[in-house]
Motif scaffolding. Structure first.
Motif, PDB file in Angstrom:
ATOM      1  N   GLY A  58      10.869   7.213 -47.589  1.00 52.32           N
ATOM      2  CA  GLY A  58      10.341   8.513 -47.201  1.00 52.32           C
ATOM      3  C   GLY A  58      11.291   9.668 -47.412  1.00 52.32           C
ATOM      4  O   GLY A  58      12.406   9.498 -47.890  1.00 52.32           O
ATOM      5  N   PRO A  59      10.834  10.849 -47.031  1.00 51.78           N
ATOM      6  CA  PRO A  59      11.506  12.083 -47.420  1.00 51.78           C
ATOM      7  C   PRO A  59      12.749  12.424 -46.619  1.00 51.78           C
ATOM      8  O   PRO A  59      12.726  13.342 -45.808  1.00 51.78           O
ATOM      9  N   ASP A  60      13.799  11.690 -46.849  1.00 47.86           N
ATOM     10  CA  ASP A  60      15.089  12.182 -46.396  1.00 47.86           C
ATOM     11  C   ASP A  60      15.599  13.135 -47.460  1.00 47.86           C
ATOM     12  O   ASP A  60      15.171  13.072 -48.611  1.00 47.86           O
ATOM     13  N   ARG A  61      16.491  14.004 -47.111  1.00 52.32           N
ATOM     14  CA  ARG A  61      16.926  15.011 -48.070  1.00 52.32           C
ATOM     15  C   ARG A  61      17.758  14.399 -49.202  1.00 52.32           C
ATOM     16  O   ARG A  61      18.394  13.352 -49.074  1.00 52.32           O
ATOM     17  N   CYS A  62      17.676  15.058 -50.316  1.00 55.12           N
ATOM     18  CA  CYS A  62      18.337  14.552 -51.508  1.00 55.12           C
ATOM     19  C   CYS A  62      19.837  14.820 -51.448  1.00 55.12           C
ATOM     20  O   CYS A  62      20.321  15.594 -50.639  1.00 55.12           O
ATOM     21  N   VAL A  63      20.515  14.203 -52.358  1.00 54.22           N
ATOM     22  CA  VAL A  63      21.951  14.404 -52.473  1.00 54.22           C
ATOM     23  C   VAL A  63      22.232  15.814 -52.997  1.00 54.22           C
ATOM     24  O   VAL A  63      21.370  16.482 -53.513  1.00 54.22           O
ATOM     25  N   GLU A  64      23.440  16.262 -52.847  1.00 52.05           N
ATOM     26  CA  GLU A  64      23.757  17.655 -53.145  1.00 52.05           C
ATOM     27  C   GLU A  64      24.712  17.792 -54.323  1.00 52.05           C
ATOM     28  O   GLU A  64      25.389  16.859 -54.715  1.00 52.05           O
ATOM     29  N   GLY A  65      24.770  19.011 -54.847  1.00 58.99           N
ATOM     30  CA  GLY A  65      25.786  19.414 -55.810  1.00 58.99           C
ATOM     31  C   GLY A  65      25.834  18.603 -57.074  1.00 58.99           C
ATOM     32  O   GLY A  65      24.802  18.277 -57.675  1.00 58.99           O
ATOM     33  N   GLU A  66      27.070  18.302 -57.489  1.00 62.29           N
ATOM     34  CA  GLU A  66      27.292  17.584 -58.736  1.00 62.29           C
ATOM     35  C   GLU A  66      26.597  16.225 -58.720  1.00 62.29           C
ATOM     36  O   GLU A  66      26.057  15.774 -59.723  1.00 62.29           O
ATOM     37  N   GLU A  67      26.613  15.629 -57.549  1.00 63.64           N
ATOM     38  CA  GLU A  67      25.943  14.336 -57.448  1.00 63.64           C
ATOM     39  C   GLU A  67      24.446  14.479 -57.704  1.00 63.64           C
ATOM     40  O   GLU A  67      23.812  13.608 -58.303  1.00 63.64           O
ATOM     41  N   THR A  68      23.904  15.605 -57.264  1.00 64.09           N
ATOM     42  CA  THR A  68      22.490  15.868 -57.512  1.00 64.09           C
ATOM     43  C   THR A  68      22.222  15.975 -59.005  1.00 64.09           C
ATOM     44  O   THR A  68      21.263  15.402 -59.522  1.00 64.09           O
ATOM     45  N   ARG A  69      23.088  16.734 -59.675  1.00 65.52           N
ATOM     46  CA  ARG A  69      22.910  16.915 -61.119  1.00 65.52           C
ATOM     47  C   ARG A  69      22.956  15.573 -61.829  1.00 65.52           C
ATOM     48  O   ARG A  69      22.121  15.271 -62.697  1.00 65.52           O
ATOM     49  N   GLN A  70      23.936  14.772 -61.422  1.00 63.17           N
ATOM     50  CA  GLN A  70      24.066  13.452 -62.043  1.00 63.17           C
ATOM     51  C   GLN A  70      22.849  12.595 -61.728  1.00 63.17           C
ATOM     52  O   GLN A  70      22.316  11.892 -62.604  1.00 63.17           O
ATOM     53  N   ALA A  71      22.422  12.681 -60.485  1.00 57.54           N
ATOM     54  CA  ALA A  71      21.261  11.876 -60.081  1.00 57.54           C
ATOM     55  C   ALA A  71      20.002  12.318 -60.825  1.00 57.54           C
ATOM     56  O   ALA A  71      19.167  11.485 -61.214  1.00 57.54           O
ATOM     57  N   ILE A  72      19.884  13.616 -61.031  1.00 53.97           N
ATOM     58  CA  ILE A  72      18.718  14.118 -61.762  1.00 53.97           C
ATOM     59  C   ILE A  72      18.745  13.616 -63.206  1.00 53.97           C
ATOM     60  O   ILE A  72      17.723  13.208 -63.758  1.00 53.97           O
ATOM     61  N   GLU A  73      19.920  13.679 -63.815  1.00 53.28           N
ATOM     62  CA  GLU A  73      20.022  13.197 -65.194  1.00 53.28           C
ATOM     63  C   GLU A  73      19.696  11.714 -65.278  1.00 53.28           C
ATOM     64  O   GLU A  73      19.027  11.262 -66.214  1.00 53.28           O
ATOM     65  N   ASP A  74      20.178  10.960 -64.282  1.00 50.64           N
ATOM     66  CA  ASP A  74      19.855   9.531 -64.256  1.00 50.64           C
ATOM     67  C   ASP A  74      18.349   9.321 -64.115  1.00 50.64           C
ATOM     68  O   ASP A  74      17.749   8.498 -64.817  1.00 50.64           O
ATOM     69  N   ALA A  75      17.768  10.080 -63.188  1.00 47.55           N
ATOM     70  CA  ALA A  75      16.331   9.927 -62.936  1.00 47.55           C
ATOM     71  C   ALA A  75      15.513  10.321 -64.169  1.00 47.55           C
ATOM     72  O   ALA A  75      14.500   9.684 -64.489  1.00 47.55           O
ATOM     73  N   LEU A  76      15.973  11.358 -64.846  1.00 45.82           N
ATOM     74  CA  LEU A  76      15.246  11.838 -66.024  1.00 45.82           C
ATOM     75  C   LEU A  76      15.172  10.760 -67.105  1.00 45.82           C
ATOM     76  O   LEU A  76      14.181  10.651 -67.830  1.00 45.82           O
ATOM     77  N   MET A  77      16.238   9.982 -67.177  1.00 49.05           N
ATOM     78  CA  MET A  77      16.254   8.937 -68.208  1.00 49.05           C
ATOM     79  C   MET A  77      15.360   7.757 -67.849  1.00 49.05           C
ATOM     80  O   MET A  77      15.145   6.868 -68.663  1.00 49.05           O
ATOM     81  N   LYS A  78      14.863   7.747 -66.637  1.00 45.52           N
ATOM     82  CA  LYS A  78      14.058   6.600 -66.205  1.00 45.52           C
ATOM     83  C   LYS A  78      12.558   6.865 -66.211  1.00 45.52           C
ATOM     84  O   LYS A  78      11.782   5.975 -65.909  1.00 45.52           O
ATOM     85  N   ILE A  79      12.192   8.092 -66.503  1.00 44.13           N
ATOM     86  CA  ILE A  79      10.749   8.359 -66.558  1.00 44.13           C
ATOM     87  C   ILE A  79      10.263   8.264 -68.006  1.00 44.13           C
ATOM     88  O   ILE A  79      11.065   8.260 -68.939  1.00 44.13           O
ATOM     89  N   ARG A  80       8.977   8.203 -68.156  1.00 45.87           N
ATOM     90  CA  ARG A  80       8.412   8.000 -69.491  1.00 45.87           C
ATOM     91  C   ARG A  80       8.800   9.149 -70.416  1.00 45.87           C
ATOM     92  O   ARG A  80       8.896  10.297 -69.983  1.00 45.87           O
ATOM     93  N   PRO A  81       8.990   8.857 -71.702  1.00 47.83           N
ATOM     94  CA  PRO A  81       9.466   9.893 -72.633  1.00 47.83           C
ATOM     95  C   PRO A  81       8.595  11.142 -72.663  1.00 47.83           C
ATOM     96  O   PRO A  81       9.110  12.258 -72.729  1.00 47.83           O
TER      97      PRO A  81
END
Lengths: 154, 228
Positions: free
Chosen positions: A80-103
């Motif tokens: 469930g909706p706990d808050r996301c990670v912050e800052g640089e870690e967020t950017r890294q996490a977003i990039e990781d997540a982006l690579m996991k969704i359909r092209p």
């Protein structure tokens, strides 16, 4: 060179590998040059370039070892909706997540949020109706959110 | 409460596409359900982070790689006669401007600006005409000549056109763009000579592409004879 940076960045965000992105950018310009006769002047020139870049990026990506992508169902099962990670870690996490969704979802995110293109431009580039572009973008955001929530709780 | 509906409204809000009625509808959902508020906060934060993505600089060797792989010698039409104009050529010309000018100028980065290369050659008695191509098109007519003096090559334009004409001059891996080589503000019948940088080479080929408002209206290839 006017289009070098955006074309490289489209490829970089889709591939997350500078060497691959450089190769895709190079191929994009060569293909554009070789197929000038195919360019339809009723469309914007950069739309045509971006389309080539995206297609080349997805071809390159598909040739790689398959990435474990996240399905809509899997994403819905995330915590469930706990808050996301912050800052640089967020950017890294977003990039990781982006690579996991359909092209095709990845592409709309890059075009909208990195290249800041309009739905009309995206529709031209992806050659799908604007409604489809929106639908894909909404799905992509939802999946990215679920990925980030999952990341924050692990 | 429809999940699809409030989700759609949240995304539309992020994209700045809500009207007053939809905004009021979303407000009702937000007031009624903390999960909707959490979803909205997460998506807004996510999109803000995505929007802040900094574009990376491409590797410095990308330009050279592209240029090295381009068939530079084929950039201008390697045909002696002037091609008819159609939309495909117009598109190609537009791309030549966009890709050609952008790629060749910026990638090479060594071609001097047109203002640095356009000039008067030696006294007319010392200038020899090496090749001439007549141009007879609906939107461009006249002739272009390859000339040389004791050391340098030049291209002489004697063109008339109803609109300003630019020329792309491709030679030895460089492409120069020269504005107003003929037409409304150009020299017309009075002629204009553009001196090409570097030393004249035997059997050298110079390819010309003529543009009006970014559209190709003609092309020509001039060749210097082989020296004996």
């Amino acid at each position: 060179m006017r289009y070098q940076k955006p074309v490289f960045n489209v490829a970089l965000r889709l591939l997350r590998n500078p060497d691959d992105a450089r190769d895709v950018a190079q191929t994009t310009f060569l293909k554009a040059f070789e197929h000038l006769d195919d360019y339809d002047p009723s469309f914007r020139f950069y739309s045509w370039l971006y389309r080539i870049a995206i297609n080349e990026s997805l071809t390159t990506r598909s040739a790689r070892r398959p990435i474990q992508e996240v399905s809509d169902e899997e994403a819905d099962e995330s915590p469930g909706p706990d808050r996301c990670v912050e800052g640089e870690e967020t950017r890294q996490a977003i990039e990781d997540a982006l690579m996991k969704i359909r092209p095709e979802l990845q592409a709309v995110v890059v075009l909208r949020h990195v290249m800041h293109l309009s739905y009309q431009d995206m529709s031209q580039i992806l050659q799908v109706p604007e409604k489809t572009v929106k639908s894909r973008l909404y799905s992509a955001r939802q999946l990215l959110r679920e990925q980030l929530l999952h990341h924050a709780t692990t | 409460m429809s999940v699809d509906r409030y989700t759609e409204l949240i995304h539309a809000e992020i994209d700045g596409e809500l009207d007053a009625q939809q905004r009021a509808e979303l407000s009702r959902y937000l007031l009624a359900d903390p999960d909707v508020r959490a979803l909205r906060d997460d998506l807004r934060r996510l999109c803000a982070a995505l929007d802040e993505t900094v574009q990376s600089e491409p590797p410095p060797d990308l330009q050279d790689r592209i240029l090295a792989a381009l068939p530079v010698a084929q950039t201008a039409r390697a045909e002696r006669r002037v091609n008819p104009v159609n939309w495909r050529h117009a598109a190609a010309a537009a791309c030549l401007v966009a890709v050609g000018a952008v790629i060749f100028y910026s990638l090479r980065g060594q071609a001097p600006p047109a203002t640095d290369v356009a000039g008067t050659m030696a006294a007319s008695g010392d200038v020899v005409t090496l090749d001439t191509v007549d141009i007879r098109e609906s939107s461009l007519s006249g002739r272009v000549s390859l000339v040389r003096d004791s050391a340098q090559l030049g291209v002489r334009f004697e063109l008339t056109a109803p609109a300003p004409v630019d020329a792309l001059i491709a030679r030895g891996g460089h492409t120069l763009r020269v504005t107003d080589v003929g037409g409304a503000t150009g020299p017309g019948g009075t002629g204009m000579t553009v001196t090409l940088p570097g030393v004249a080479q035997s059997a050298e080929q110079v390819s010309l592409t003529f543009l009006v408002d970014g559209r190709q209206v003609g092309s020509a290839v001039l060749r210097a004879p082989e020296s004996r």
